[in-house]
Design an enzyme around this catalytic site. Structure first.
Site, PDB file in Angstrom:
ATOM      1  N   ALA A 146       0.830  -1.214   0.000  1.00 47.78           N
ATOM      2  CA  ALA A 146       0.000   0.000   0.000  1.00 47.78           C
ATOM      3  C   ALA A 146       0.856   1.252   0.000  1.00 47.78           C
ATOM      4  O   ALA A 146       1.649   1.476   0.926  1.00 47.78           O
ATOM      5  CB  ALA A 146      -0.920   0.024   1.212  1.00 47.78           C
ATOM      6  N   GLU A 258       4.594  18.681   3.229  1.00 46.06           N
ATOM      7  CA  GLU A 258       5.631  17.909   2.511  1.00 46.06           C
ATOM      8  C   GLU A 258       5.578  18.213   1.011  1.00 46.06           C
ATOM      9  O   GLU A 258       6.606  18.396   0.362  1.00 46.06           O
ATOM     10  CB  GLU A 258       5.378  16.422   2.774  1.00 46.06           C
ATOM     11  CG  GLU A 258       6.198  15.487   1.940  1.00 46.06           C
ATOM     12  CD  GLU A 258       6.049  14.000   2.348  1.00 46.06           C
ATOM     13  OE1 GLU A 258       5.512  13.718   3.439  1.00 46.06           O
ATOM     14  OE2 GLU A 258       6.480  13.144   1.565  1.00 46.06           O
ATOM     15  N   ARG A 284      29.783  26.664 -25.057  1.00 47.26           N
ATOM     16  CA  ARG A 284      29.953  25.554 -25.996  1.00 47.26           C
ATOM     17  C   ARG A 284      29.692  26.017 -27.435  1.00 47.26           C
ATOM     18  O   ARG A 284      28.638  26.607 -27.722  1.00 47.26           O
ATOM     19  CB  ARG A 284      28.964  24.435 -25.623  1.00 47.26           C
ATOM     20  CG  ARG A 284      28.954  23.261 -26.571  1.00 47.26           C
ATOM     21  CD  ARG A 284      30.172  22.406 -26.391  1.00 47.26           C
ATOM     22  NE  ARG A 284      30.172  21.262 -27.289  1.00 47.26           N
ATOM     23  CZ  ARG A 284      31.187  20.431 -27.436  1.00 47.26           C
ATOM     24  NH1 ARG A 284      32.297  20.606 -26.726  1.00 47.26           N
ATOM     25  NH2 ARG A 284      31.116  19.417 -28.267  1.00 47.26           N
ATOM     26  N   GLU A 383      -0.656  11.027 -10.650  1.00 48.67           N
ATOM     27  CA  GLU A 383      -2.035  10.555 -10.839  1.00 48.67           C
ATOM     28  C   GLU A 383      -2.882  10.842  -9.594  1.00 48.67           C
ATOM     29  O   GLU A 383      -4.057  11.204  -9.704  1.00 48.67           O
ATOM     30  CB  GLU A 383      -2.042   9.046 -11.150  1.00 48.67           C
ATOM     31  CG  GLU A 383      -1.418   8.676 -12.497  1.00 48.67           C
ATOM     32  CD  GLU A 383       0.108   8.756 -12.512  1.00 48.67           C
ATOM     33  OE1 GLU A 383       0.734   8.708 -11.437  1.00 48.67           O
ATOM     34  OE2 GLU A 383       0.683   8.870 -13.619  1.00 48.67           O
TER      35      GLU A 383
HETATM   36  C1  LIG Z   1      13.163   7.118  -3.132  1.00 52.42           C
HETATM   37  C2  LIG Z   1      11.844   7.060  -2.427  1.00 52.42           C
HETATM   38  C3  LIG Z   1      11.744   7.574  -1.133  1.00 52.42           C
HETATM   39  C4  LIG Z   1      10.533   7.464  -0.442  1.00 52.42           C
HETATM   40  N1  LIG Z   1      10.468   7.890   0.873  1.00 52.42           N
HETATM   41  C5  LIG Z   1       9.365   7.574   1.600  1.00 52.42           C
HETATM   42  C6  LIG Z   1       9.348   7.810   3.012  1.00 52.42           C
HETATM   43  O1  LIG Z   1      10.302   8.323   3.602  1.00 52.42           O
HETATM   44  N2  LIG Z   1       8.250   7.435   3.706  1.00 52.42           N
HETATM   45  C7  LIG Z   1       7.168   6.854   3.105  1.00 52.42           C
HETATM   46  O2  LIG Z   1       6.203   6.530   3.793  1.00 52.42           O
HETATM   47  N3  LIG Z   1       7.141   6.652   1.757  1.00 52.42           N
HETATM   48  C8  LIG Z   1       8.227   6.977   1.006  1.00 52.42           C
HETATM   49  N4  LIG Z   1       8.223   6.744  -0.352  1.00 52.42           N
HETATM   50  C9  LIG Z   1       7.055   6.125  -0.958  1.00 52.42           C
HETATM   51  C10 LIG Z   1       6.281   6.990  -1.936  1.00 52.42           C
HETATM   52  O3  LIG Z   1       5.584   8.011  -1.280  1.00 52.42           O
HETATM   53  C11 LIG Z   1       5.367   6.037  -2.726  1.00 52.42           C
HETATM   54  O4  LIG Z   1       6.207   5.297  -3.594  1.00 52.42           O
HETATM   55  C12 LIG Z   1       4.282   6.744  -3.503  1.00 52.42           C
HETATM   56  O5  LIG Z   1       3.343   7.314  -2.644  1.00 52.42           O
HETATM   57  C13 LIG Z   1       3.554   5.783  -4.466  1.00 52.42           C
HETATM   58  O6  LIG Z   1       3.150   4.621  -3.827  1.00 52.42           O
HETATM   59  P1  LIG Z   1       3.516   3.185  -4.452  1.00 52.42           P
HETATM   60  O7  LIG Z   1       4.974   3.191  -4.743  1.00 52.42           O
HETATM   61  O8  LIG Z   1       3.019   2.128  -3.546  1.00 52.42           O
HETATM   62  O9  LIG Z   1       2.760   3.137  -5.820  1.00 52.42           O
HETATM   63  P2  LIG Z   1       1.274   2.573  -6.068  1.00 52.42           P
HETATM   64  O10 LIG Z   1       0.338   3.192  -5.103  1.00 52.42           O
HETATM   65  O11 LIG Z   1       1.333   1.095  -6.162  1.00 52.42           O
HETATM   66  O12 LIG Z   1       0.980   3.187  -7.508  1.00 52.42           O
HETATM   67  C14 LIG Z   1       1.441   2.563  -8.710  1.00 52.42           C
HETATM   68  C15 LIG Z   1       0.876   3.351  -9.890  1.00 52.42           C
HETATM   69  O13 LIG Z   1      -0.560   3.326  -9.847  1.00 52.42           O
HETATM   70  C16 LIG Z   1      -1.054   4.635  -9.868  1.00 52.42           C
HETATM   71  N5  LIG Z   1      -2.266   4.747  -9.055  1.00 52.42           N
HETATM   72  C17 LIG Z   1      -2.469   4.293  -7.799  1.00 52.42           C
HETATM   73  N6  LIG Z   1      -3.680   4.639  -7.371  1.00 52.42           N
HETATM   74  C18 LIG Z   1      -4.281   5.319  -8.375  1.00 52.42           C
HETATM   75  C19 LIG Z   1      -5.554   5.946  -8.543  1.00 52.42           C
HETATM   76  N7  LIG Z   1      -6.447   5.966  -7.572  1.00 52.42           N
HETATM   77  N8  LIG Z   1      -5.805   6.559  -9.721  1.00 52.42           N
HETATM   78  C20 LIG Z   1      -4.895   6.560 -10.711  1.00 52.42           C
HETATM   79  N9  LIG Z   1      -3.678   6.000 -10.613  1.00 52.42           N
HETATM   80  C21 LIG Z   1      -3.372   5.378  -9.457  1.00 52.42           C
HETATM   81  C22 LIG Z   1       0.060   5.505  -9.284  1.00 52.42           C
HETATM   82  O14 LIG Z   1      -0.079   6.851  -9.681  1.00 52.42           O
HETATM   83  C23 LIG Z   1       1.282   4.824  -9.864  1.00 52.42           C
HETATM   84  O15 LIG Z   1       1.520   5.294 -11.171  1.00 52.42           O
HETATM   85  C24 LIG Z   1       9.414   6.885  -1.071  1.00 52.42           C
HETATM   86  C25 LIG Z   1       9.511   6.419  -2.392  1.00 52.42           C
HETATM   87  C26 LIG Z   1      10.712   6.477  -3.053  1.00 52.42           C
HETATM   88  C27 LIG Z   1      10.782   5.905  -4.452  1.00 52.42           C
END
Ligand SMILES: Cc1cc2nc3c(=O)[nH]c(=O)nc-3n(C[C@H](O)[C@H](O)[C@H](O)COP(=O)(O)OP(=O)(O)OC[C@H]3O[C@@H](n4cnc5c(N)ncnc54)[C@H](O)[C@@H]3O)c2cc1C
Length: 395
Positions: A146, A258, A284, A383
């Site tokens: 999640a 944030e 350049r 998104e």
């Molecule tokens: C380098 C890095 C540092 C981070 N640091 C932190 C941190 O310190 N603490 C923390 O808690 N988190 C952290 N994160 C997490 C980050 O906030 C999440 O990766 C982000 O919120 C997306 O969640 P997910 O990766 O689970 O993607 P998902 O929720 O699985 O989404 C996958 C794709 O589906 C799309 N999607 C999902 N739901 C919908 C919807 N309702 N409508 C349309 N499209 C949708 C998304 O836009 C995305 O393109 C970090 C991430 C990275 C990569």
């Protein structure tokens, strides 16, 4: 007195200070810039390999940069919200997105909920040492199953007498390997939906807290990113941060600050890449002239400058509303979405204008390009921002 002649001359070199900033902000900007360029930037390349050292927090705590807008009684500087924007902008001069992110997680993501929702005891125990740079913080929202869907988290906190017992896992946690404590989002009542989530302050050296894995990333290499597990972690009842069952709303508030800080960093990062590329395009040469003299390149700069300026105005105006007590979620989402997109477009164009040099590590543009990409994902994806904006119109 201004003459008609002077008034009619374009003022390209004039001061670009926005009305939200005062002379005190300018002085703060100067002192942060001096520190960042002298003590952080020279290590940017090295820290890509090693991640930045914890001593950055100690030093920034000594200098007062970790508590710019927190009250003096907690060791803060008592400044306004715009001081945090200045910090986010100036951290860009570290030439390291990973470092800027690690610090921003501490100053503008993990600690604000303690300041707003914490008890006096929690503030003394966590906020005061965090501001002093003696304790490092991280924020745990995202889980392997999640991310965007915060209400879908599975980490559970179950009440057992005077304690809470926590089980679950968190991933992509910035500062997760170095942190002394985590602001943890957990489910306290799985049947209650958005009203069944709460925040906890958890010491990272407690039995059952496992720093499982250091995650490898596309960019932001100077930051550490952790996969964490919580196995029967026992915390006292007073580890609850804010109201039980209101953690979802608390964390949505945290995300607004944030996102704005992230947006300010994006604009500053885009501006820095622009400035660097402008200097390159002036020097350049190709086909007997500086590459900046080709109309196509000139227009690229014009496009980039226009996008950056528009993004900046949206961030500043929205920050002004936020700092004045409004809760402009729609505009914060717009500012975050737009600034992240603009920053990615600008760094990509800057890389292109550098030609082969843009692809080489020594010019730093490839790092800016890689680091910037995270902004369209972290703190809420493009998104999700679009969905928040669309829903705000009742759709
Ligand atoms: C380098 C890095 C540092 C981070 N640091 C932190 C941190 O310190 N603490 C923390 O808690 N988190 C952290 N994160 C997490 C980050 O906030 C999440 O990766 C982000 O919120 C997306 O969640 P997910 O990766 O689970 O993607 P998902 O929720 O699985 O989404 C996958 C794709 O589906 C799309 N999607 C999902 N739901 C919908 C919807 N309702 N409508 C349309 N499209 C949708 C998304 O836009 C995305 O393109 C970090 C991430 C990275 C990569």
């Amino acid at each position: 007195m201004a003459t008609a002649d002077a008034l009619l001359k374009p003022d390209h070199g004039g001061s670009r200070k926005h009305f939200i900033f005062t002379e005190e902000h300018d002085q703060l900007r100067e002192s942060i810039r001096a520190f960042v360029t002298r003590e952080l930037a020279p290590h940017a390349e090295e820290w890509e390999e090693t991640t930045f050292p914890d001593s950055v927090f100690t030093r920034m705590g000594e200098l007062g940069f970790l508590g710019l807008s927190y009250p003096e009684e907690y060791g803060g500087q008592g400044g306004d919200y715009f001081c945090n924007l200045v910090l986010a902008e100036e951290m860009t001069y570290s030439d390291s997105g990973g470092l800027a992110m690690g610090v921003a997680v501490h100053t503008d993501m993990a600690t604000p909920p303690i300041h707003l929702f914490g008890t006096e005891e929690q503030k003394q125990r966590y906020l005061v040492p965090a501001i002093a740079g003696e304790k490092i913080s991280c924020l745990g929202i995202t889980e392997p199953d999640a991310g965007s869907d915060v209400s879908g988290i599975r980490t559970r906190a179950v009440r057992d007498g005077d304690e809470w017992v926590i089980n679950g896992s968190k991933t992509y946690i910035t500062n997760g390997h170095r942190a002394d404590f985590i602001v943890l989002v957990a489910k306290t009542d799985p049947a209650a939906g958005h009203d069944g989530i709460s925040l906890f302050l958890v010491d990272m050296d407690l039995p059952g807290v496992i720093r499982e894995k250091k995650l490898e990333k596309l960019g932001m290499h100077a930051s550490d990113t952790a996969l964490l597990a919580f196995q029967d972690v026992r915390v006292p009842a007073d580890a609850l941060l804010g109201q039980e069952g209101k953690g979802f709303y608390h964390i949505m508030w945290e995300l607004q600050g944030e996102r704005l800080i992230g947006a300010a960093g994006c604009v500053a990062g885009a501006q820095k890449a622009f400035d660097k590329t402008l200097a390159y395009a002036t020097e350049r040469q190709a086909f007997g002239r500086p590459i900046g003299r080709f109309q196509v390149t000139r227009h690229k700069f014009a496009e980039m400058a226009t996008k950056i300026e528009a993004a900046r105005q949206l961030v500043y105006t929205t920050a002004w509303r936020f700092a004045n007590g409004e809760y402009p979620v729609r505009e914060i989402s717009m500012a975050k979405l737009n600034a992240a997109r603009v920053a990615c477009e600008v760094t990509d164009e800057c890389l292109q204008i550098h030609g082969g040099a843009g692809y080489m590590r020594e010019y730093g543009i490839e790092r800016a390009w890689r680091d910037m990409r995270l902004n369209r994902i972290g703190a809420g994806t493009d998104e999700i921002m679009l969905d928040v904006i669309g829903r705000s119109y009742g759709l």
